[in-house]
Design an enzyme around this catalytic site. Structure first.
Site, PDB file in Angstrom:
ATOM      1  N   GLY A  10       0.812  -1.216   0.000  1.00 41.76           N
ATOM      2  CA  GLY A  10       0.000   0.000   0.000  1.00 41.76           C
ATOM      3  C   GLY A  10       0.842   1.262   0.000  1.00 41.76           C
ATOM      4  O   GLY A  10       2.065   1.220  -0.175  1.00 41.76           O
ATOM      5  N   PHE A  11       0.181   2.368   0.203  1.00 35.68           N
ATOM      6  CA  PHE A  11       0.840   3.679   0.195  1.00 35.68           C
ATOM      7  C   PHE A  11       1.931   3.740   1.273  1.00 35.68           C
ATOM      8  O   PHE A  11       3.130   3.839   0.969  1.00 35.68           O
ATOM      9  CB  PHE A  11      -0.251   4.748   0.390  1.00 35.68           C
ATOM     10  CG  PHE A  11       0.228   6.101   0.799  1.00 35.68           C
ATOM     11  CD1 PHE A  11       1.280   6.735   0.149  1.00 35.68           C
ATOM     12  CD2 PHE A  11      -0.398   6.775   1.854  1.00 35.68           C
ATOM     13  CE1 PHE A  11       1.703   8.004   0.536  1.00 35.68           C
ATOM     14  CE2 PHE A  11       0.015   8.041   2.242  1.00 35.68           C
ATOM     15  CZ  PHE A  11       1.071   8.648   1.598  1.00 35.68           C
ATOM     16  N   VAL A  57      -4.063 -11.551   5.267  1.00 36.48           N
ATOM     17  CA  VAL A  57      -3.608 -11.787   6.646  1.00 36.48           C
ATOM     18  C   VAL A  57      -4.768 -12.015   7.607  1.00 36.48           C
ATOM     19  O   VAL A  57      -4.546 -12.448   8.737  1.00 36.48           O
ATOM     20  CB  VAL A  57      -2.666 -10.665   7.165  1.00 36.48           C
ATOM     21  CG1 VAL A  57      -1.408 -10.569   6.315  1.00 36.48           C
ATOM     22  CG2 VAL A  57      -3.373  -9.338   7.264  1.00 36.48           C
ATOM     23  N   ALA A 114      -0.078  -0.147  13.255  1.00 37.77           N
ATOM     24  CA  ALA A 114      -0.453   1.132  12.632  1.00 37.77           C
ATOM     25  C   ALA A 114      -1.909   1.411  12.979  1.00 37.77           C
ATOM     26  O   ALA A 114      -2.821   0.976  12.286  1.00 37.77           O
ATOM     27  CB  ALA A 114      -0.265   1.058  11.112  1.00 37.77           C
ATOM     28  N   TYR A 145     -14.160   0.840  10.509  1.00 35.91           N
ATOM     29  CA  TYR A 145     -12.725   1.173  10.565  1.00 35.91           C
ATOM     30  C   TYR A 145     -12.340   1.552  11.998  1.00 35.91           C
ATOM     31  O   TYR A 145     -11.394   1.002  12.564  1.00 35.91           O
ATOM     32  CB  TYR A 145     -12.453   2.316   9.604  1.00 35.91           C
ATOM     33  CG  TYR A 145     -11.009   2.743   9.487  1.00 35.91           C
ATOM     34  CD1 TYR A 145     -10.038   1.894   8.965  1.00 35.91           C
ATOM     35  CD2 TYR A 145     -10.611   4.017   9.894  1.00 35.91           C
ATOM     36  CE1 TYR A 145      -8.713   2.300   8.840  1.00 35.91           C
ATOM     37  CE2 TYR A 145      -9.286   4.429   9.772  1.00 35.91           C
ATOM     38  CZ  TYR A 145      -8.345   3.568   9.247  1.00 35.91           C
ATOM     39  OH  TYR A 145      -7.032   3.975   9.127  1.00 35.91           O
ATOM     40  N   TYR A 159      -2.139  -8.991  24.198  1.00 37.64           N
ATOM     41  CA  TYR A 159      -0.994  -9.873  23.882  1.00 37.64           C
ATOM     42  C   TYR A 159       0.238  -9.449  24.668  1.00 37.64           C
ATOM     43  O   TYR A 159       1.042 -10.277  25.083  1.00 37.64           O
ATOM     44  CB  TYR A 159      -0.698  -9.868  22.374  1.00 37.64           C
ATOM     45  CG  TYR A 159      -1.331 -11.033  21.655  1.00 37.64           C
ATOM     46  CD1 TYR A 159      -2.707 -11.104  21.478  1.00 37.64           C
ATOM     47  CD2 TYR A 159      -0.559 -12.081  21.164  1.00 37.64           C
ATOM     48  CE1 TYR A 159      -3.293 -12.176  20.843  1.00 37.64           C
ATOM     49  CE2 TYR A 159      -1.143 -13.170  20.519  1.00 37.64           C
ATOM     50  CZ  TYR A 159      -2.499 -13.210  20.369  1.00 37.64           C
ATOM     51  OH  TYR A 159      -3.072 -14.289  19.739  1.00 37.64           O
TER      52      TYR A 159
HETATM   53  P1  NAD Z   1      -3.421   1.559   1.722  1.00 38.27           P
HETATM   54  O1  NAD Z   1      -4.828   1.194   1.434  1.00 38.27           O
HETATM   55  O2  NAD Z   1      -2.640   2.242   0.651  1.00 38.27           O
HETATM   56  O3  NAD Z   1      -2.587   0.305   2.193  1.00 38.27           O
HETATM   57  C1  NAD Z   1      -3.152  -0.747   2.930  1.00 38.27           C
HETATM   58  C2  NAD Z   1      -2.566  -2.034   2.398  1.00 38.27           C
HETATM   59  O4  NAD Z   1      -3.112  -3.142   3.149  1.00 38.27           O
HETATM   60  C3  NAD Z   1      -2.934  -2.290   0.933  1.00 38.27           C
HETATM   61  O5  NAD Z   1      -1.771  -2.641   0.196  1.00 38.27           O
HETATM   62  C4  NAD Z   1      -3.923  -3.432   0.990  1.00 38.27           C
HETATM   63  O6  NAD Z   1      -3.915  -4.229  -0.183  1.00 38.27           O
HETATM   64  C5  NAD Z   1      -3.439  -4.178   2.224  1.00 38.27           C
HETATM   65  N1  NAD Z   1      -4.468  -5.024   2.842  1.00 38.27           N
HETATM   66  C6  NAD Z   1      -5.718  -4.685   3.210  1.00 38.27           C
HETATM   67  N2  NAD Z   1      -6.359  -5.733   3.744  1.00 38.27           N
HETATM   68  C7  NAD Z   1      -5.482  -6.765   3.731  1.00 38.27           C
HETATM   69  C8  NAD Z   1      -5.543  -8.127   4.134  1.00 38.27           C
HETATM   70  N3  NAD Z   1      -6.659  -8.636   4.693  1.00 38.27           N
HETATM   71  N4  NAD Z   1      -4.461  -8.907   3.964  1.00 38.27           N
HETATM   72  C9  NAD Z   1      -3.320  -8.407   3.397  1.00 38.27           C
HETATM   73  N5  NAD Z   1      -3.209  -7.125   2.990  1.00 38.27           N
HETATM   74  C10 NAD Z   1      -4.278  -6.322   3.153  1.00 38.27           C
HETATM   75  O7  NAD Z   1      -3.474   2.479   3.049  1.00 38.27           O
HETATM   76  P2  NAD Z   1      -2.315   3.295   3.771  1.00 38.27           P
HETATM   77  O8  NAD Z   1      -2.685   4.724   3.735  1.00 38.27           O
HETATM   78  O9  NAD Z   1      -1.008   2.876   3.278  1.00 38.27           O
HETATM   79  O10 NAD Z   1      -2.513   2.809   5.283  1.00 38.27           O
HETATM   80  C11 NAD Z   1      -1.662   1.833   5.848  1.00 38.27           C
HETATM   81  C12 NAD Z   1      -2.021   1.645   7.310  1.00 38.27           C
HETATM   82  O11 NAD Z   1      -1.856   2.883   8.021  1.00 38.27           O
HETATM   83  C13 NAD Z   1      -3.459   1.196   7.538  1.00 38.27           C
HETATM   84  O12 NAD Z   1      -3.489   0.251   8.585  1.00 38.27           O
HETATM   85  C14 NAD Z   1      -4.157   2.452   7.970  1.00 38.27           C
HETATM   86  O13 NAD Z   1      -5.241   2.192   8.812  1.00 38.27           O
HETATM   87  C15 NAD Z   1      -3.047   3.204   8.697  1.00 38.27           C
HETATM   88  N6  NAD Z   1      -3.289   4.652   8.666  1.00 38.27           N
HETATM   89  C16 NAD Z   1      -3.050   5.361   7.526  1.00 38.27           C
HETATM   90  C17 NAD Z   1      -3.313   6.735   7.519  1.00 38.27           C
HETATM   91  C18 NAD Z   1      -3.033   7.592   6.316  1.00 38.27           C
HETATM   92  O14 NAD Z   1      -3.307   8.797   6.357  1.00 38.27           O
HETATM   93  N7  NAD Z   1      -2.483   7.080   5.241  1.00 38.27           N
HETATM   94  C19 NAD Z   1      -3.855   7.350   8.663  1.00 38.27           C
HETATM   95  C20 NAD Z   1      -4.122   6.567   9.766  1.00 38.27           C
HETATM   96  C21 NAD Z   1      -3.817   5.223   9.777  1.00 38.27           C
END
Ligand code: NAD
Ligand code: UDP
Length: 316
Positions: A10-11, A57, A114, A145, A159
């Site tokens: 992901g991002f 996962v 995260a 969420y 845990y």
């Molecule tokens: P994103 O959607 O770009 O990345 C999330 C990744 O998780 C994706 O590659 C997706 O394919 C993968 N994924 C989702 N469900 C899955 C599963 N069941 N098994 C395996 N892979 C799975 O989002 P992001 O912005 O990169 O966010 C990453 C993490 O950071 C997330 O947990 C999000 O809650 C947290 N977060 C991000 C932000 C933000 O502003 N970007 C803010 C708060 C929290």
């Protein structure tokens, strides 16, 4: 270190994988690519120490070989994504987090969760301090969420208390930068993609709600710092520079030189009115603070988007 990164496609996950590989760690990326993209990690294949496992996962987070740390980032994160994938979001926040914790427990590995500023819901305390318990609607559309992440924090600390797993929790505030999907529906990516395409910028509500925006390089530095530490947290991780959404739209119009107009849409249900992290704790414990002002970070993000040919359906 050999680090398992869930959501590494992901991002944020792809930037984290890259940062770890660059400093010499081995990385196993576990991702089902539900909201991630193969393009995010294509350039990492050149590292012999990079492995990709296509897996959900929520079903399993088993991997062969040793593991020194688990960074659990897997979860849809953009509101349109988690509203489209409500059950998957709950599953990965609950069973996915348990599976990732089990992986850490079996290997006596460090575990980094995260989490999110969304655990504060529509906050009644401003700026948000970690001791604030939040104001979450448990039955609203965003609850899939928010409550999944609240459960993820709870089970992580269970845990730690039950098995002594070395857990660290960061609550990430709105982060932006290269590798966001142009159509992910988040505000920075949406405004930039719309401005570059000459389409109207979609402001939800009157645009007077606020968010505090962190550039991705600052965020990743904080994630790595937390991974390397033995701190439990939870720590807020974000840039306290707070912006009105309507001012962000003006900034994007200025930086792109776009003639796009503003179009107002209804505010989504339970959309938080304001949000800003108090980062005293992470500053004191890890010495972390953001370095990239929003105007600089948005300019860099505009340049990255502009360098790519994309169509309005979201494909690059
Ligand atoms: P994103 O959607 O770009 O990345 C999330 C990744 O998780 C994706 O590659 C997706 O394919 C993968 N994924 C989702 N469900 C899955 C599963 N069941 N098994 C395996 N892979 C799975 O989002 P992001 O912005 O990169 O966010 C990453 C993490 O950071 C997330 O947990 C999000 O809650 C947290 N977060 C991000 C932000 C933000 O502003 N970007 C803010 C708060 C929290
Ligand atoms: N927003 C907006 N236009 C958009 C996308 C989002 O006005 O095209 C608003 C949204 O209603 C929210 C803020 O921008 O108030 C941040 O939205 P985002 O989805 O990026 O993050 P989150 O709501 O999860 O903080």
């Amino acid at each position: 270190m050999r680090v398992a990164v869930t959501g590494g496609g992901g991002f944020l996950g792809s930037h984290l994988c890259e940062a770890l590989l660059r400093r010499g760690d081995a990385v196993v990326c576990l991702d089902n690519l539900s909201t991630g993209r193969p393009e995010n990690i294509a350039h990492l294949r050149k590292y012999p120490a990079f492995e990709f496992i296509h897996t959900d996962v929520s079903l399993s987070a088993e991997i062969p070989g040793s593991v020194d740390a688990v960074a659990h980032l897997a979860s849809p994160a953009s509101p349109p994504d988690y509203l489209r994938l409500p059950l998957e979001t709950l599953a990965v926040g609950s069973r996915g987090t348990e599976n990732a914790l089990e992986l850490a427990r079996r290997h006596s590995a460090r575990f980094l969760l995260a989490s999110t500023s969304e655990v504060y819901g529509d906050p009644l305390v401003h700026p948000q301090v970690e001791d604030y318990w939040g104001n979450v609607n448990p039955v609203g559309p965003r609850s899939v969420y928010d409550e999944a992440k609240r459960y993820a924090e709870a089970v992580s600390l269970a845990y730690r208390r039950t098995y002594g797993v070395d857990v660290g929790i960061v609550r990430i505030f709105n982060t932006y930068g290269p590798r966001m999907r142009p159509q992910d529906g988040r505000v920075v990516s949406s405004f930039i993609a719309q401005a570059l395409a000459g389409e109207p910028l979609t402001i939800y509500g009157d645009g007077k709600q606020t968010r505090s925006f962190c550039y991705v390089s600052d965020l990743i530095r904080g994630l790595v710092g937390m991974l390397d530490s033995s701190e439990t947290g939870p720590f807020n991780l974000g840039n306290p520079e707070e912006w009105l959404v309507c001012d962000l739209a003006e900034l994007v119009l200025d930086l792109t030189g776009s003639g796009s107009r503003i179009q107002y849409h209804p505010l989504p249900t339970d959309d938080p009115v304001r949000r800003r992290p108090d980062i005293t704790r992470i500053r004191e414990h890890l010495g972390w603070h953001p370095e990239v002002p929003v105007a600089d970070g948005v300019r860099r993000t505009v340049e990255w988007f502009a360098d790519r040919a994309y169509d309005t359906a979201g494909a690059w």
